[in-house]
Design an enzyme around this catalytic site. Structure first.
Site, PDB file in Angstrom:
ATOM      1  N   ILE A  77      73.395  52.959  13.236  1.00  0.00           N
ATOM      2  CA  ILE A  77      73.866  52.342  14.470  1.00  0.00           C
ATOM      3  C   ILE A  77      73.773  53.313  15.647  1.00  0.00           C
ATOM      4  O   ILE A  77      73.958  54.523  15.489  1.00  0.00           O
ATOM      5  CB  ILE A  77      75.326  51.833  14.311  1.00  0.00           C
ATOM      6  CG1 ILE A  77      75.728  50.949  15.502  1.00  0.00           C
ATOM      7  CG2 ILE A  77      76.303  53.004  14.131  1.00  0.00           C
ATOM      8  CD1 ILE A  77      77.004  50.174  15.255  1.00  0.00           C
ATOM      9  N   CYS A 215      74.577  57.053  14.595  1.00  0.00           N
ATOM     10  CA  CYS A 215      73.580  57.400  13.573  1.00  0.00           C
ATOM     11  C   CYS A 215      74.233  57.723  12.229  1.00  0.00           C
ATOM     12  O   CYS A 215      73.606  58.349  11.370  1.00  0.00           O
ATOM     13  CB  CYS A 215      72.697  58.554  14.039  1.00  0.00           C
ATOM     14  SG  CYS A 215      71.836  58.231  15.587  1.00  0.00           S
TER      15      CYS A 215
END
Length: 265
Positions: A77, A215
């Site tokens: 993400i 991330c």
């Protein structure tokens, strides 16, 4: 590789909705696969949006239910929004495709871009993207008044910085003198043609990253050119520099098919 075409799709007040840009990526991808378009890099800004790659865990998403767009790229993400330069290189690569080599070329162009503005960046083993390195662990300030020996992130795999105060926020990694990512990279290769790409933090409000586990990394944070250099830098300044280095790196690359090791029968 063939000559690159750059498409400046929209910035500032004309920032491009993520789904609109995704549709355009797919259109150009199909044209490139059919050899009806050259290798193309789409450059733009997005309005604020969270996107989640295929490996995103539920625990890394916003705790308050903020909407997230699930996408077909690799990685986890992240956030896109104002002050961040996003690039989508759509290129045909020889098969079998060497995805890692493609990522390394994007990193190299962005490392050169940061260097031109006076910021030293690098790669971090096992973590894609472009990074500003922090101080050695023993030289970093204590968190919450505690010795780093008691940093819960070192012993708790489920530690959630969002629940433990601003001293753990990804946007404050520079104050903690930790490693911090200035450019994220997440790609997809379909039919030998790349999609998705990179996001370079120029001058965004990095507090947007504090709602997620960027991330999926809990022990580092995020950076921007403006914050690291202590001066205002705009997308307009960075855009031609990124284009020049992408052109130099990608056009002069000699991509080779990934070596496939065959096991003797």
């Amino acid at each position: 590789m063939s000559e690159l075409r750059f498409v400046r799709m929209g910035f500032g007040a004309e920032a491009v909705d993520y789904r609109v840009a995704w549709d355009e990526q797919r259109r150009v991808h199909a044209a490139r696969f059919a050899d009806e378009a050259p290798d193309t890099v789409i450059l733009l800004e997005h309005p604020p949006v969270y996107t989640a790659g295929r490996r995103t865990a539920d625990s890394e998403r916003p705790l308050d239910g903020t909407p997230v767009i699930d996408v077909d790229r690799g990685g986890k993400i992240t956030w896109h929004g104002p002050g961040q330069l996003v690039g989508y290189p759509i290129q045909k690569l020889p098969r079998p495709v060497d995805v890692v080599a493609h990522v390394r070329r994007l990193e190299e162009a962005l490392i050169r871009t940061c260097a031109e503005f006076g910021l030293e960046t690098t790669r971090v083993e096992g973590r894609s993207g472009v990074w500003v390195l922090g101080d050695p662990v023993e030289q970093r300030p204590a968190l919450g008044g505690l010795s780093l020996d008691f940093d819960p992130r070192l012993t708790d795999d489920e530690f959630d910085p969002r629940l433990n105060g601003p001293e753990y926020a990804p946007s404050n990694a520079g104050q903690r003198r930790e490693d911090r990512k200035i450019a994220a990279i997440g790609i997809r290769v379909a039919k030998g043609v790349t999609m998705h790409g990179f996001a370079l933090n120029v001058n965004p409000d990095n507090k947007w990253f504090d709602k997620i586990i960027p991330c999926g990394i809990r022990d580092a944070g995020v950076a921007s050119l403006a914050n690291e250099l202590g001066r205002d830098i705009t997308i307009a300044e960075v855009l031609p520099v990124v284009e020049r280095h992408l052109r130099d790196v990608l056009e002069n690359a000699d991509p080779k098919p990934r070596v496939v090791e065959r096991t003797p029968a």
